[in-house]
Design a protein around this motif. Structure first.
Motif, PDB file in Angstrom:
ATOM      1  N   MET A 295      39.876  34.878  33.368  1.00 47.75           N
ATOM      2  CA  MET A 295      38.970  35.795  33.010  1.00 47.75           C
ATOM      3  C   MET A 295      38.174  36.315  34.134  1.00 47.75           C
ATOM      4  SD  MET A 295      39.648  36.079  29.818  1.00 47.75           S
ATOM      5  CE  MET A 295      38.256  36.880  29.236  1.00 47.75           C
ATOM      6  N   ARG A 296      38.113  37.436  33.936  1.00 49.83           N
ATOM      7  CA  ARG A 296      37.278  38.243  35.217  1.00 49.83           C
ATOM      8  C   ARG A 296      36.253  39.155  34.623  1.00 49.83           C
ATOM      9  NH1 ARG A 296      40.233  37.554  39.854  1.00 49.83           N
ATOM     10  NH2 ARG A 296      38.248  37.886  40.993  1.00 49.83           N
ATOM     11  N   CYS A 297      34.949  39.352  35.172  1.00 50.04           N
ATOM     12  CA  CYS A 297      33.973  40.364  34.897  1.00 50.04           C
ATOM     13  C   CYS A 297      34.325  41.655  35.583  1.00 50.04           C
ATOM     14  CB  CYS A 297      32.661  39.838  35.239  1.00 50.04           C
ATOM     15  SG  CYS A 297      31.454  39.946  34.045  1.00 50.04           S
ATOM     16  N   VAL A 298      34.809  42.656  34.868  1.00 52.29           N
ATOM     17  CA  VAL A 298      35.310  43.944  35.532  1.00 52.29           C
ATOM     18  C   VAL A 298      33.969  44.398  36.551  1.00 52.29           C
ATOM     19  CG1 VAL A 298      36.066  46.229  35.190  1.00 52.29           C
ATOM     20  CG2 VAL A 298      37.103  44.461  34.028  1.00 52.29           C
ATOM     21  N   CYS A 299      32.927  44.474  35.972  1.00 57.91           N
ATOM     22  CA  CYS A 299      31.741  45.104  36.742  1.00 57.91           C
ATOM     23  C   CYS A 299      31.403  44.215  37.757  1.00 57.91           C
ATOM     24  CB  CYS A 299      30.516  45.167  35.819  1.00 57.91           C
ATOM     25  SG  CYS A 299      29.776  43.533  35.411  1.00 57.91           S
ATOM     26  N   LYS A 300      31.484  43.063  37.849  1.00 59.55           N
ATOM     27  CA  LYS A 300      31.090  42.182  39.103  1.00 59.55           C
ATOM     28  C   LYS A 300      32.263  41.935  39.886  1.00 59.55           C
ATOM     29  CE  LYS A 300      28.217  38.375  40.203  1.00 59.55           C
ATOM     30  NZ  LYS A 300      28.692  37.272  40.237  1.00 59.55           N
ATOM     31  N   ASP A 301      33.420  41.099  39.258  1.00 56.22           N
ATOM     32  CA  ASP A 301      34.723  40.793  40.119  1.00 56.22           C
ATOM     33  C   ASP A 301      35.232  42.145  40.630  1.00 56.22           C
ATOM     34  OD1 ASP A 301      33.571  38.289  39.742  1.00 56.22           O
ATOM     35  OD2 ASP A 301      34.827  38.310  37.713  1.00 56.22           O
ATOM     36  N   GLY A 302      35.208  43.098  39.827  1.00 56.72           N
ATOM     37  CA  GLY A 302      35.841  44.359  40.070  1.00 56.72           C
ATOM     38  C   GLY A 302      35.091  45.337  40.226  1.00 56.72           C
ATOM     39  N   PRO A 303      35.234  46.516  40.074  1.00 63.02           N
ATOM     40  CA  PRO A 303      36.465  47.023  39.103  1.00 63.02           C
ATOM     41  C   PRO A 303      37.823  46.987  39.792  1.00 63.02           C
ATOM     42  CG  PRO A 303      35.208  49.041  39.563  1.00 63.02           C
ATOM     43  CD  PRO A 303      34.386  47.778  40.203  1.00 63.02           C
ATOM     44  N   VAL A 304      37.820  46.865  40.998  1.00 58.62           N
ATOM     45  CA  VAL A 304      39.111  46.654  41.907  1.00 58.62           C
ATOM     46  C   VAL A 304      39.681  45.379  41.877  1.00 58.62           C
ATOM     47  CG1 VAL A 304      40.241  47.579  43.829  1.00 58.62           C
ATOM     48  CG2 VAL A 304      38.360  49.230  42.906  1.00 58.62           C
ATOM     49  N   PHE A 305      40.853  45.298  41.477  1.00 57.13           N
ATOM     50  CA  PHE A 305      41.548  44.126  41.685  1.00 57.13           C
ATOM     51  C   PHE A 305      42.609  44.108  42.507  1.00 57.13           C
ATOM     52  CE2 PHE A 305      38.912  43.496  37.984  1.00 57.13           C
ATOM     53  CZ  PHE A 305      38.164  42.421  38.231  1.00 57.13           C
ATOM     54  N   GLU A 306      43.257  43.186  43.223  1.00 52.66           N
ATOM     55  CA  GLU A 306      44.125  43.111  43.998  1.00 52.66           C
ATOM     56  C   GLU A 306      45.481  42.522  43.185  1.00 52.66           C
ATOM     57  OE1 GLU A 306      43.742  41.607  47.926  1.00 52.66           O
ATOM     58  OE2 GLU A 306      45.884  42.011  48.650  1.00 52.66           O
ATOM     59  N   PHE A 307      46.748  43.123  43.485  1.00 50.85           N
ATOM     60  CA  PHE A 307      47.868  42.559  42.748  1.00 50.85           C
ATOM     61  C   PHE A 307      48.887  42.419  44.023  1.00 50.85           C
ATOM     62  CE2 PHE A 307      45.456  44.229  39.531  1.00 50.85           C
ATOM     63  CZ  PHE A 307      45.770  43.356  38.331  1.00 50.85           C
ATOM     64  N   CYS A 308      49.746  41.440  43.683  1.00 52.21           N
ATOM     65  CA  CYS A 308      50.806  41.294  44.859  1.00 52.21           C
ATOM     66  C   CYS A 308      50.556  41.141  46.161  1.00 52.21           C
ATOM     67  CB  CYS A 308      51.694  42.711  44.708  1.00 52.21           C
ATOM     68  SG  CYS A 308      53.176  42.565  44.423  1.00 52.21           S
ATOM     69  N   GLY A 309      48.986  40.733  46.224  1.00 52.70           N
ATOM     70  CA  GLY A 309      48.599  40.177  47.731  1.00 52.70           C
ATOM     71  C   GLY A 309      48.555  39.159  48.033  1.00 52.70           C
ATOM     72  N   GLN A 310      47.613  38.591  49.036  1.00 48.17           N
ATOM     73  CA  GLN A 310      47.088  37.206  49.029  1.00 48.17           C
ATOM     74  C   GLN A 310      45.966  36.725  48.193  1.00 48.17           C
ATOM     75  OE1 GLN A 310      46.348  37.947  53.033  1.00 48.17           O
ATOM     76  NE2 GLN A 310      48.403  37.693  53.656  1.00 48.17           N
ATOM     77  N   ASN A 311      45.194  37.773  47.671  1.00 46.60           N
ATOM     78  CA  ASN A 311      44.015  37.074  47.181  1.00 46.60           C
ATOM     79  C   ASN A 311      44.134  37.189  45.651  1.00 46.60           C
ATOM     80  OD1 ASN A 311      42.995  36.972  49.688  1.00 46.60           O
ATOM     81  ND2 ASN A 311      42.259  39.135  49.727  1.00 46.60           N
ATOM     82  N   LYS A 312      45.223  36.957  45.030  1.00 42.61           N
ATOM     83  CA  LYS A 312      45.242  36.921  43.709  1.00 42.61           C
ATOM     84  C   LYS A 312      44.401  36.383  42.725  1.00 42.61           C
ATOM     85  CE  LYS A 312      49.942  38.154  42.240  1.00 42.61           C
ATOM     86  NZ  LYS A 312      51.122  37.925  41.408  1.00 42.61           N
TER      87      LYS A 312
END
Ligand code: FAD
Length: 251
Positions: free
Chosen positions: A234-251
């Motif tokens: 569960m992530r907060c899009v406004c604070k943890d995102g809006p950009v998230f990494e996929f397929c990388g080291q910091n999943k």
């Protein structure tokens, strides 16, 4: 007063169909704004809730954002003109982590999701873009021209009335099938489009940075209104995102 709270004067405004393209005076823009971060704007009208709009571009003393009129908030904001003041929290969220060391990046945008990718593309060492719109009327020519000053752009429309016929995930697959070297993908657009882009990135093991849009309340991670499951958490899009990494080291 909150250090992120700004009152900025509108110095430029253009409109195209349902889009409004606004530039505001913002002396610290280049110093403090990262691509993919957003502004939380008090639009006016009857609504006391702010609306999130991405940073499209920054220059030395100014900041640009482009938005589509959807409802009450964006309608009221579109009525503002040059000389009016915009009340905004800025810059918010976690944007695209990019630097000139990032080579062979492909930026894939759909509709209003194309706008945050302009500033992001400027940050990369080398980049190509695939920009998709519903049809010819939805293509904001000035924005596409500005993007073409930064990099090679493949324009696509769902119905083929401008650019190549088809959807942006097909454009990305075509590049990969043609053997193009892609080291990173950055994307923003409708969720169906982004799901396909992320699954292609996973298929080819390419790190992918995706910017999500969720309806937001506070914009700062307090109200949890934009909480959503991303990468299994569960992530907060406004604070943890809006950009998230996929397929990388910091999943
Ligand atoms: C981080 C972020 C960045 C954004 N950047 C941009 C941008 O650069 N340009 C742009 O045009 N828009 C952007 N948006 C979407 C924009 O915030 C909404 O369109 C706006 O809040 C709608 O407000 P409104 O008062 O006009 O409409 P409302 O009356 O609140 O809603 C009108 C319609 O829009 C839909 N809607 C409202 N908010 C969203 C949302 N967040 N996502 C999807 N649908 C929504 C509603 O379901 C409804 O159908 C962004 C959203 C987020 C979360």
């Amino acid at each position: 007063m909150n250090k992120n709270h700004y009152f900025c004067e509108i110095t430029g405004k253009q409109t195209y169909e349902k889009l409004t393209d606004i530039t505001v005076a913002f002396p610290e823009a280049e110093k403090i704004c990262s691509p993919g971060q957003f502004l939380h704007i008090l639009c006016g009208g009857n609504s006391f809730l702010r609306r999130p709009i991405s940073i499209c571009d920054v220059s030395k003393n100014s900041l640009r954002f482009i938005f589509e009129i959807r409802g009450e908030g964006t309608k009221a904001l579109a009525e503002k003109g040059v000389g009016d003041i915009v009340d905004m929290l800025a810059p918010l969220g976690h944007g695209f982590d990019l630097s000139p060391k990032d080579e062979n990046v492909v930026a894939v945008g759909g509709g209003i999701g194309c706008f945050p990718l302009l500033y992001a593309a400027k940050r990369c060492g080398s980049v190509k873009a695939i920009l998709g719109f519903r049809n010819k009327a939805a293509v904001y020519g000035k924005f596409v021209d500005d993007f073409r000053k930064v990099c090679e752009v493949t324009l696509m429309t769902d119905d083929g009335t401008a650019g190549e016929n088809g959807f942006t995930p097909q454009g990305l697959e075509k590049m990969l099938e043609n053997g193009e070297k892609i080291d990173k993908i950055i994307t923003c657009g409708p969720s169906v489009m982004m799901e396909k882009i992320i699954s292609t990135a996973e298929k080819y093991s390419i790190p992918c940075l995706a910017s999500f849009e969720e309806r937001m309340g506070c914009g700062t991670g307090t109200c949890l209104c934009c909480s959503t499951k991303i990468n299994g958490k569960m992530r907060c899009v406004c604070k943890d995102g809006p950009v998230f990494e996929f397929c990388g080291q910091n999943k």
